[in-house]
Design an enzyme around this catalytic site. Sequence first.
Site, PDB file in Angstrom:
ATOM      1  N   GLU A  97      15.870   5.626 -14.497  1.00 26.65           N
ATOM      2  CA  GLU A  97      14.401   6.112 -14.101  1.00 26.65           C
ATOM      3  C   GLU A  97      14.616   7.407 -13.572  1.00 26.65           C
ATOM      4  O   GLU A  97      13.668   7.862 -13.766  1.00 26.65           O
ATOM      5  CB  GLU A  97      13.999   5.221 -13.672  1.00 26.65           C
ATOM      6  CG  GLU A  97      13.716   3.777 -14.847  1.00 26.65           C
ATOM      7  CD  GLU A  97      12.697   3.425 -13.983  1.00 26.65           C
ATOM      8  OE1 GLU A  97      12.509   2.649 -12.725  1.00 26.65           O
ATOM      9  OE2 GLU A  97      11.679   2.466 -14.631  1.00 26.65           O
ATOM     10  N   GLU A 128      31.452 -11.122 -14.196  1.00 27.22           N
ATOM     11  CA  GLU A 128      31.735 -10.565 -12.272  1.00 27.22           C
ATOM     12  C   GLU A 128      32.404 -11.387 -11.616  1.00 27.22           C
ATOM     13  O   GLU A 128      32.802 -10.765 -11.255  1.00 27.22           O
ATOM     14  CB  GLU A 128      30.334 -11.185 -12.012  1.00 27.22           C
ATOM     15  CG  GLU A 128      30.448 -13.183 -12.485  1.00 27.22           C
ATOM     16  CD  GLU A 128      29.260 -13.154 -11.150  1.00 27.22           C
ATOM     17  OE1 GLU A 128      29.097 -13.853 -10.791  1.00 27.22           O
ATOM     18  OE2 GLU A 128      27.463 -12.945 -12.007  1.00 27.22           O
TER      19      GLU A 128
END
Length: 312
Positions: A97, A128
């Site tokens: 963004e 992860e």
Amino acid sequence: MTTAPRRPHEPGDPVTLDARRTEAVHPGHADLDQLPLPALVQVFVDDQQDAVRAVQAAAGVLEDVVAAALPRLRAGGRLIYAGAGTSGRLGVLDATELTPTFSWPPERAVPLIAGGMEAVRHAVEGAEDDREAGAADVRAVCPGTDDVLLAVAASGTTPYVLGAVHAARAAGALTVGIANNPGTPLLDAPHLAVLLDTGPEVISGSTRLKAGTAQKIALNTISSALMVQLGKVYGNLMVDMRASNDKLQGRAVRMVRHATGADDDAARTALAQADGHVKTAIVMLMLHVDVAQAAARLTAAGGHARLALNAP
């Protein structure tokens, strides 16, 4: 000797729980699955207030993060994000963004997520837990002393994220850890640590809820404050955006009119000459200069519209 099969745990049974607060069973919502819809919705809405309070408590260290990161970005550094699961996706979102909002170069906002970009839409099981993968992903983007790593993990213990921190720190980058549990490795390993102590989730362990909300607020705060300090905002207008579609063109015209007092036609003309760049159009109209002169003034002012307008 045979052992009787274990029965499911009942409320009140002693249960050995994970010490991390985000993994604890919330004591106030044992009847969540029995609530009528209005009460259920209210529980989720009300619980988000804890996310806001957690970020408010961390405001001082968020200020420290911005202050430490600013000179590095002014020198040409990058924001590098590292996370897994929800935390990784929030990093991808924040990085993405910055370009449409502030015209921040996409190559200077680098999101790393355990399992790669496939993990944005599909869980990549076990990714992860790979500490070396986190380190390798960081090394692959060649961090330097002007770069800033924002490492995010609700648990504060995610191996991928810890590997990323250690690799970035070894390369000389500024490292920032953001976690939702106190006393965890992610708050010990980096240069700066942001604790967002949101506590147990309404749905036990679902850190996409208020832990994720707190992370989103913190990342928004860090990156937006940096963009303001870097001259991407004039007043409270996001003047470094480019009007690339109908919605943004209308927004650009409104911002130029608001900042300069010009009428609609003058604002549109200036924006057309400035290739849709709001900040340039504002300087043109305020100082009655052409696009080349406005661009030169902005360059001399380091991109700050207010400094360009006030320069002799």
